[in-house]
Design an enzyme around this catalytic site. Structure first.
Site, PDB file in Angstrom:
ATOM      1  N   SER A 143     -54.601 -84.872  93.849  1.00 64.14           N
ATOM      2  CA  SER A 143     -56.009 -84.988  94.223  1.00 64.14           C
ATOM      3  C   SER A 143     -56.225 -84.261  95.551  1.00 64.14           C
ATOM      4  CB  SER A 143     -56.418 -86.461  94.280  1.00 64.14           C
ATOM      5  OG  SER A 143     -57.821 -86.595  94.314  1.00 64.14           O
ATOM      6  N   GLU A 240     -56.802 -79.811  87.520  1.00 67.66           N
ATOM      7  CA  GLU A 240     -57.271 -81.083  86.963  1.00 67.66           C
ATOM      8  C   GLU A 240     -58.449 -81.531  87.805  1.00 67.66           C
ATOM      9  OE1 GLU A 240     -57.158 -84.293  88.522  1.00 67.66           O
ATOM     10  OE2 GLU A 240     -56.425 -83.449  90.398  1.00 67.66           O
ATOM     11  N   HIS A 309     -55.894 -87.466  87.121  1.00 68.10           N
ATOM     12  CA  HIS A 309     -56.234 -88.848  87.442  1.00 68.10           C
ATOM     13  C   HIS A 309     -56.041 -89.738  86.215  1.00 68.10           C
ATOM     14  CE1 HIS A 309     -57.969 -86.662  90.794  1.00 68.10           C
ATOM     15  NE2 HIS A 309     -58.202 -87.806  91.414  1.00 68.10           N
TER      16      HIS A 309
END
Length: 339
Positions: A143, A240, A309
């Site tokens: 992230s 992502e 995630h």
């Protein structure tokens, strides 16, 4: 010296300042273009815990200590790990200081971020990349931690690891890859589980080789134009994201294309885009957006790799040579990622 730099030296103190000029080691004498593989983990090692981005609930420290204990690892907390500064886990200088200190600390063998959120881009200019290179060790997260992984890989030329943060759910799937890649130095094949979450959607078939690079799409696109990104030629790019409207995914991929990044890579992997839906009508579908941008590249591309995630996630060594198969949705490491 600007105000931010003066404050950084004041915050870290003379002990940390001394680490800005490390003695030459075998690692620091290598060519600056050589990619360094950090030492593998061993039972009994200490993992440094840092909070370089967003805030987290303190009880997660005990949770991750239990996870690490089951792997035979100990934990050492960053000095500022429980700091608070609005939505950030402390002032920029203090969060950067914890990163630099953990690399300089010879008792720490790996570094794990507590969580993502936002904030790592703010500290990139405060990291000591020469120090980090001369004290190479595993650093892992995902992230917002994408910023640290890419910057350290590009500027310090050491392999970094896109994987769980401390507040992730450490599933057997993830632990298996962690042990094989970070402890046993295996050149593993990363392959989805046989489950609905692991369904692969091939966009453009084929195989390709190259060095693996990538991370969170939002963070990566926000870094474009900065000096903290690696080279793109013949790279395998993975991305992502989560909770992004489809038009935003479209916008970010357009930015990568307009910046000349997509036309240089040799393969593209889109992991999971969790809860990426459109709140507007009419809208393109996510697959239409991916096909619009990626099919014209003529390189192997697929969607659905277990990256992002989600609970079960791969450990991805940034900078490692890999071969991908877009038909099967596999990533084969062609080298060990640790020494």
């Amino acid at each position: 010296m600007n105000i931010q730099r003066r404050q950084f030296i004041k915050t870290c103190g003379l002990a940390t300042l001394a680490t800005q000029f490390p003695l030459l080691t075998a690692q620091s004498q290598t060519s600056p273009n050589t990619m360094i593989k950090p030492p593998r983990l061993q039972v009994g090692d200490t993992v440094g815990l840092i909070a370089p981005a967003g805030i987290f609930e303190p009880q997660y420290i005990e949770v991750v200590q239990q996870y690490l204990g089951k792997l035979g690892l100990k934990a050492k907390l960053g000095k500022h790990i429980l700091d608070r500064y609005g939505y950030l886990a402390g002032k920029d200088t203090d969060r950067a200081c914890d990163v630099n200190d953990m690399f300089a600390d010879s008792t720490v063998k790996a570094i794990l971020a507590m969580r993502g959120g936002w904030g790592c881009n703010r500290i990139l200019a405060l990291l000591n990349y020469q120090l980090i290179r001369s004290h190479a060790k595993i650093i892992m997260g995902y992230s917002d931690i994408t910023s640290l992984l890419l910057a350290i890989n590009a500027r310090s030329r050491i392999m970094t690891f896109h994987g769980p943060v401390a507040t992730s759910t450490w599933t057997p799937f993830m632990l298996d890859y962690l042990k094989r890649i970070l402890f046993d130095a295996e050149a593993v094949k990363l392959q989805n589980t046989n489950s609905p979450e692991g369904r692969v959607q091939t966009i453009n078939p084929g195989k390709a080789k190259g060095k693996l690079v990538g991370g969170n799409l939002s963070v990566l696109s926000a870094m474009v134009g900065s000096p903290y990104l690696p080279a793109w030629q013949n790279r395998i790019l993975f991305v992502e994201d989560t909770n992004e409207d489809i038009y935003r995914v479209d916008r970010m991929l357009t930015q990568l294309k307009n910046a000349g990044i997509l036309h240089r890579i040799s393969g593209f992997i889109f992991g999971q885009c969790t809860d990426c839906q459109s709140d507007n009508e009419p809208s393109l579908t996510l697959m239409q957006v991916l096909q619009d941008h990626l099919l014209p590249l003529g390189i192997p591309v697929w969607y659905g790799a277990m990256i992002g995630h989600i609970q079960d996630k791969f450990i991805l060594p940034i900078g490692a040579e890999v071969e991908i198969d877009a038909n099967l949705g596999t990533i084969q490491l062609l080298e060990a990622a640790v020494s």
